[in-house]
Design an enzyme around this catalytic site. Sequence first.
Site, mmCIF file in Angstrom:
data_model
loop_
_atom_site.group_PDB
_atom_site.id
_atom_site.type_symbol
_atom_site.label_atom_id
_atom_site.label_comp_id
_atom_site.label_asym_id
_atom_site.label_seq_id
_atom_site.Cartn_x
_atom_site.Cartn_y
_atom_site.Cartn_z
ATOM 1 N N SER A 289 0.891 -1.332 0.186
ATOM 2 C CA SER A 289 -0.031 0.104 -0.104
ATOM 3 C C SER A 289 0.847 1.315 -0.079
ATOM 4 C CB SER A 289 -0.959 0.013 1.251
ATOM 5 O OG SER A 289 -0.052 0.102 2.475
ATOM 6 N N THR B 168 3.534 1.818 -1.605
ATOM 7 C CA THR B 168 4.221 2.119 -3.047
ATOM 8 C C THR B 168 3.055 1.887 -4.056
ATOM 9 O OG1 THR B 168 4.713 -0.193 -3.193
ATOM 10 C CG2 THR B 168 6.365 1.334 -2.240
ATOM 11 N N LYS C 16 0.467 4.200 -5.295
ATOM 12 C CA LYS C 16 0.105 5.658 -4.928
ATOM 13 C C LYS C 16 0.083 6.519 -6.163
ATOM 14 C CE LYS C 16 0.977 5.246 -0.037
ATOM 15 N NZ LYS C 16 -0.244 5.484 0.777
ATOM 16 N N CYS D 81 -2.934 11.116 1.384
ATOM 17 C CA CYS D 81 -1.648 10.483 1.953
ATOM 18 C C CYS D 81 -0.634 11.253 2.416
ATOM 19 C CB CYS D 81 -1.043 9.711 0.645
ATOM 20 S SG CYS D 81 0.706 8.895 1.245
ATOM 21 N N ASN E 78 2.381 11.017 3.755
ATOM 22 C CA ASN E 78 3.672 10.700 3.470
ATOM 23 C C ASN E 78 4.006 11.410 2.026
ATOM 24 O OD1 ASN E 78 5.416 9.200 5.289
ATOM 25 N ND2 ASN E 78 3.694 7.867 5.223
ATOM 26 N N MET F 18 1.821 5.729 8.415
ATOM 27 C CA MET F 18 1.179 6.679 7.360
ATOM 28 C C MET F 18 1.228 8.177 8.231
ATOM 29 S SD MET F 18 -0.421 3.729 8.157
ATOM 30 C CE MET F 18 -2.183 3.810 8.677
#
Length: 392
Positions: A63, A65, A67, A101, A103, A312
Amino acid sequence: MPQVKIPAVYYRGGTSKGIIFKRTDLPEAAQVAGEARDKILLRVLGSPDPYKQQIDGLGNASSSTSKALIINKSTQPNHDVDYLFGQVSIDKPFVDWSGNCGNMTAAVGAFAVSQGLVDADRIPTGDGICTVRIWQKNIGKTIIAHVPIRNGEVLETGDFELDGVTFPAAEVVIEFIDPADEGGSMFPTGNVVDELEIDGIGKIQVTLINSGIPTVFVNAADIGYTGTELQVDINGNPEKLAFFEKIRAHGALKMGLIANLEEAQTRQHTPKVAFVAPPATYTASSGKTVSADEIDLLVRAFSMGKLHHAMMGTASVAIATAAAIKGTLVNLAAGGGAREAVRFGHPSGTLRVGAAAEQVNGEWIVKKAVMSRSARVIMEGWVRIPEDTLNN
């Protein structure tokens, strides 16, 4: 059959990786929400893949990677760019647009500066910090990214270390402004602690919070865990994963995010589910020892059905917010009382996050949550997909 070339940049943002597009570079049909956009992003990442490896795309079978981000000049006053995030399923044919997201947000500011989406007069001509004002379209929130600049260009290398990322880089400070749900309560039920009754599990206490991203927090000890677990302890066990998915689905229902439990299957990105515990010494996934006296609490969180290798960014906002509010399970795990910052232990190491909360007319509000991340371009150019992607 020829392939279509689409300009794109492949970034590491925080402890995640993803592909970033300028909206205007996408095929016209994919510049707006709909099936065409989803099909293109799925094909770019290599999904859906029944082997769950994403071999025929840029995804890396996790999950963290899988995105995709779409950026364009902002249509909002006093903002530089609009940022739309898609969590691409690995083995199913859907893209979840229900949340942000955190990050990858670290990469948004850098991308915006590098791609000419920030007005030149806002970028230092020498060394300094460029303050990029981001409108996060998924959740309708403002995020401020403080992007380091050297000689007028984005600085990516440096000595800032982020647990979960192998190499040091330049620090990007991110501010999440008014991170709680717009127009709704930070605590959807009005309580800082609720009780869920779940078939096959029983009654468990939870904190249900919507700040950064909707999150269901549970005490590790209440469900037979310690809070020191790593991915290897959970992700290979279908029964354990189903256990946490059941908690997540019931939490989503209690938060009003879904109308029935079945809907949780197609809403995997939100809410998150996490378990917390008081500080304890453990060995991180890198092999280093994290001492109990280095941290305020332990947190383990799930993303897209698997225990996350670190934490996250949006869940970190939820942790910071919940820790600042007396009586939540996160706050109690950290020792209780008033606090504006915590350092928590996650599978890859530790992270410090901050938030200041106050109660106004009986409602808890948080004006800002702050954390540090880093970002780096891994590759840029064009991504290619078969010309018939939109027809299949």
